[in-house]
Design an enzyme around this catalytic site. Structure first.
Site, PDB file in Angstrom:
ATOM      1  N   ASP A  19      39.296  -4.418  17.283  1.00 56.70           N
ATOM      2  CA  ASP A  19      39.322  -3.204  16.939  1.00 56.70           C
ATOM      3  C   ASP A  19      39.611  -2.078  17.918  1.00 56.70           C
ATOM      4  O   ASP A  19      38.904  -1.065  17.405  1.00 56.70           O
ATOM      5  CB  ASP A  19      39.638  -2.667  15.762  1.00 56.70           C
ATOM      6  CG  ASP A  19      39.943  -3.847  14.897  1.00 56.70           C
ATOM      7  OD1 ASP A  19      40.664  -5.253  15.307  1.00 56.70           O
ATOM      8  OD2 ASP A  19      39.293  -4.087  14.319  1.00 56.70           O
ATOM      9  N   GLU A 226      50.741  -3.766  11.526  1.00 57.97           N
ATOM     10  CA  GLU A 226      49.120  -2.986  11.326  1.00 57.97           C
ATOM     11  C   GLU A 226      48.630  -1.956  12.836  1.00 57.97           C
ATOM     12  O   GLU A 226      49.231  -3.494  13.918  1.00 57.97           O
ATOM     13  CB  GLU A 226      47.664  -3.719  10.866  1.00 57.97           C
ATOM     14  CG  GLU A 226      46.969  -4.739  11.791  1.00 57.97           C
ATOM     15  CD  GLU A 226      46.093  -5.928  10.595  1.00 57.97           C
ATOM     16  OE1 GLU A 226      45.873  -5.393   9.765  1.00 57.97           O
ATOM     17  OE2 GLU A 226      45.918  -6.837  11.508  1.00 57.97           O
TER      18      GLU A 226
HETATM   19  O1  FUB Z   1      39.137  -5.385  11.820  1.00 57.79           O
HETATM   20  C1  FUB Z   1      39.320  -5.519  10.409  1.00 57.79           C
HETATM   21  C2  FUB Z   1      41.165  -5.288  10.163  1.00 57.79           C
HETATM   22  O2  FUB Z   1      41.370  -6.085  11.201  1.00 57.79           O
HETATM   23  C3  FUB Z   1      41.897  -4.095  11.118  1.00 57.79           C
HETATM   24  O3  FUB Z   1      42.168  -2.797  10.543  1.00 57.79           O
HETATM   25  C4  FUB Z   1      42.925  -4.291  11.552  1.00 57.79           C
HETATM   26  O4  FUB Z   1      43.362  -3.734  12.208  1.00 57.79           O
HETATM   27  C5  FUB Z   1      43.001  -6.033  12.208  1.00 57.79           C
HETATM   28  O5  FUB Z   1      42.947  -6.353  13.616  1.00 57.79           O
END
Ligand code: FUB
Length: 326
Positions: A19, A226
């Site tokens: 991320d 997301e």
């Molecule tokens: O790293 C945890 C979660 O996985 C992140 O918040 C999301 O965007 C995904 O990459």
């Protein structure tokens, strides 16, 4: 689609990172990633296996040079409201102070956003004692539009809990809309002048299809899941994001940081691993995509590694597409 041909490079092999939020501060490139660990929690759709406990900051003077790991800059046990799971962070600078924004579950297992402050981009960061008022869900991405205006984009469905809210309020039974209904939108909110809170109610980031209609919940190849990011190119606002269960990074363009955004295409095809999450940054006149995959861990979705590659824009403003399997 024009595919990027140059080879991506990993930033670290001594720990797992994911991320990545990349920014240029004081002429250096800083990366604010999640720090993946093997915590032994079983894999599930709720993302419980992403059980991270702290953050490291990385920097580079030169894109071809060494990457420095500045060590642990904030950890769960130092945050009074902490429950579990320190997920994808981002950072911003204002008036010589640095703000680290992070999503984490509170003691009731609800994701909230925290902010921690430092005099230096590489931290360490001192956490505010309480989560940001009115914050919910995950994946804060903070965009500086000029010296005054900072916007936070946020939200993630499934484990990110966005489906549990409507109009910024928790609802009784949190569900995604039906396939034919409008998709759930990520959110955008202007930050307060002190950078510690929201200056307004979060608004929907609407993504429109080729007919000017909002993307539908059933359009899994294009709808938001997301991992939001915002960058500006040629005076246009580029909103990019993960489609989650179809594993793509897509982008949409607008004349305003609030949107609506017009869907344009794919920045990154699926990587090895389940999640995909990125940032786009200009450094010394070139543009880079920072992202992660699970190749170094042999495909373990919760043990990811950050990498980066140069990207380009075509004459019509579209971006080149990166092959996630490179
Ligand atoms: O790293 C945890 C979660 O996985 C992140 O918040 C999301 O965007 C995904 O990459």
């Amino acid at each position: 689609m024009s595919l990027v041909k140059n080879k991506p490079k990993y930033i670290a092999d001594h720990l797992y990172t994911a991320d990545p939020s990349a920014h240029v501060f004081n002429g250096k490139l800083y990366i604010y990633p999640s720090h993946d660990i093997e915590s032994g929690v079983e894999e599930n759709d709720n993302g419980d296996h992403f059980n991270m406990q702290d953050y490291h900051v990385f920097s580079m003077d030169d894109i071809n040079g060494e990457v420095t790991d500045h060590g642990c800059v904030l950890k769960l046990e130092d945050i009074p409201w902490a429950g579990r799971q320190m997920w994808a962070p981002d950072a911003a600078e204002k008036d010589g102070k640095y703000y680290l924004y992070y999503p984490m579950k509170d003691k009731n297992d609800i994701f909230r956003m925290g902010v921690a402050i430092s005099e230096k981009p590489e931290g360490p960061f001192i956490p505010e004692p309480m989560p940001m008022d009115g914050s919910y869900s995950i994946d804060p991405a903070v965009f500086k539009d000029n010296e005054e205006d900072f916007y936070m984009y946020f939200g993630g469905i499934w484990g990110g809990q966005l489906q549990r809210y409507r109009d910024n309020k928790a609802i009784e039974v949190g569900q995604e809309p039906a396939d034919h209904e409008d998709a759930l939108c990520p959110k955008v909110v202007k930050l307060s002048k002190d950078m510690k809170g929201f200056a307004e109610e979060p608004k929907d980031v609407v993504i429109l299809d080729e007919n000017g209609e909002p993307l539908k919940a059933g359009d899994h190849d294009r709808r938001y899941f997301e991992g939001p990011w915002m960058h500006k190119y040629n005076n246009k606002y580029y909103f990019s994001y993960s489609t989650g269960n179809t594993h793509r990074i897509c982008y949409a363009v607008s004349d305003s940081p609030y949107g609506p955004f017009h869907y344009k295409g794919v920045v990154l095809t699926p990587v090895v691993g389940w999640t995909t999450h990125h940032s786009i940054v200009e450094f010394n006149g070139k543009w880079y995509l920072f992202y992660h995959d699970s190749q170094p861990s042999g495909g373990k979705t919760w043990l990811r590694s950050v990498k980066f590659v140069e990207i380009d824009f075509n004459e019509d403003g579209s971006t080149t597409t990166v092959d996630g399997e490179m």
